[in-house]
Design a protein around this motif. Sequence first.
Motif, PDB file in Angstrom:
ATOM      1  N   TYR A 103      -8.979  -7.579   3.022  1.00 17.42           N
ATOM      2  CA  TYR A 103      -8.197  -6.350   3.140  1.00 17.42           C
ATOM      3  C   TYR A 103      -8.863  -5.448   4.179  1.00 17.42           C
ATOM      4  CZ  TYR A 103      -5.265  -2.462   1.559  1.00 17.42           C
ATOM      5  OH  TYR A 103      -4.340  -1.451   1.488  1.00 17.42           O
TER       6      TYR A 103
ATOM      7  N   SER B  53       0.820  -1.210   0.000  1.00 11.14           N
ATOM      8  CA  SER B  53       0.000   0.000   0.000  1.00 11.14           C
ATOM      9  C   SER B  53       0.853   1.259   0.000  1.00 11.14           C
ATOM     10  CB  SER B  53      -0.927  -0.008   1.226  1.00 11.14           C
ATOM     11  OG  SER B  53      -1.687   1.178   1.288  1.00 11.14           O
TER      12      SER B  53
ATOM     13  N   ASN C 287      -3.281   1.858  -2.256  1.00 11.33           N
ATOM     14  CA  ASN C 287      -4.280   0.930  -1.737  1.00 11.33           C
ATOM     15  C   ASN C 287      -4.893   0.046  -2.815  1.00 11.33           C
ATOM     16  OD1 ASN C 287      -4.238   1.446   1.016  1.00 11.33           O
ATOM     17  ND2 ASN C 287      -5.621   3.186   0.858  1.00 11.33           N
TER      18      ASN C 287
ATOM     19  N   MET D 184      -9.317   0.995   2.969  1.00 10.16           N
ATOM     20  CA  MET D 184     -10.015   1.178   1.690  1.00 10.16           C
ATOM     21  C   MET D 184     -10.356   2.647   1.442  1.00 10.16           C
ATOM     22  SD  MET D 184     -12.519  -2.126   1.536  1.00 10.16           S
ATOM     23  CE  MET D 184     -11.854  -3.782   1.512  1.00 10.16           C
TER      24      MET D 184
ATOM     25  N   ARG E  93      -5.129  -3.887  -2.339  1.00 11.47           N
ATOM     26  CA  ARG E  93      -6.437  -4.546  -2.303  1.00 11.47           C
ATOM     27  C   ARG E  93      -6.522  -5.632  -3.374  1.00 11.47           C
ATOM     28  NH1 ARG E  93      -9.082  -0.313  -1.958  1.00 11.47           N
ATOM     29  NH2 ARG E  93      -9.464   0.093  -4.177  1.00 11.47           N
TER      30      ARG E  93
END
Length: 309
Positions: free
Chosen positions: A304, A285, A290, A309, A294
């Motif tokens: 995740y 990340s 991200n 998120m 993910r």
Amino acid sequence: MHSINFKRQGGMPGSARLRDCDVLRKITCRQAEENSLYGAICAAPAVSLLPWGLLKKKKVSRGLTTSRGPGTSYQFALSLAEQLFGESVAKEVAELMLMRTDDDNAAKKEFNKVEWSVGHHTPSVLVPIVHGSEEIEVVTVVDILRRAKAKVIVASVEKSLEVLASQGTKIVADILIGDAQESPYDLIILPGGTAGAQRLSKSRILKKLLKEQNSAKRIYGAVYSSLAILQKQGLLKDKRTTAHPSVLVKLKDEEINGAKVDIDGKLITSEVLATVTDFALAIVSKLFGNGRARSVAEGLVFEYPKECM
């Protein structure tokens, strides 16, 4: 005496090669016929067991255990351990791994937030290993970062490329640590393992690389017992970290948090092998964003963290 616990690993190409092995098919079919333990994970149930007729309802053995993907491998392995050795042993192993059944601790905490910018090149990561390194930590970090398309170099601090990890698994490194010092790395990650951390701490080359990493303000991190190596070199000073309870006594002057993963500037730490997937995804990340983290997590069938998120 326990029956053989015959586990089939996943991965589409690997599962296809296993499916085509006639000796393996005969062994596994015999396990099923005898109602002995056998199992498969990820793509292997569909790619290997199904063509062998072992997933037909009337032929499914009571000894069959399956799991969805790499992200469920801990639960898969603990289920097998429980069937082989009993619930108390499986529970003991889970406790040693610090596996949680709740969400008491945050997946990640970040302090002194900075961008992990490495320019326009592919991020390079050095993972040094020795006899006694914790294999789950080594393999998980290397696997996840390579899935994310980082350039990962595994360097043996021993005299040979092959090392014997903490549970007897043989791992073959890419290069020797002496050759690794010829290039700078965007990130150096120290895997744990009590005996492994002690051996890593004796490497003059690794000490030099870590010192240069800090001086150049590049990224470094550690899991479990290897935090003590960073602490000994003064690389945790004024930093916030997370650590396994057994390591806390060695880090008594450091500020310890309870998250699975702690990031403080360009330092990243994690508690223990049960949190190493979160650790590796946190690195992805920071390096790639991200979205890619993910995506990698979904490929692993790993949930995740919602906070990311």
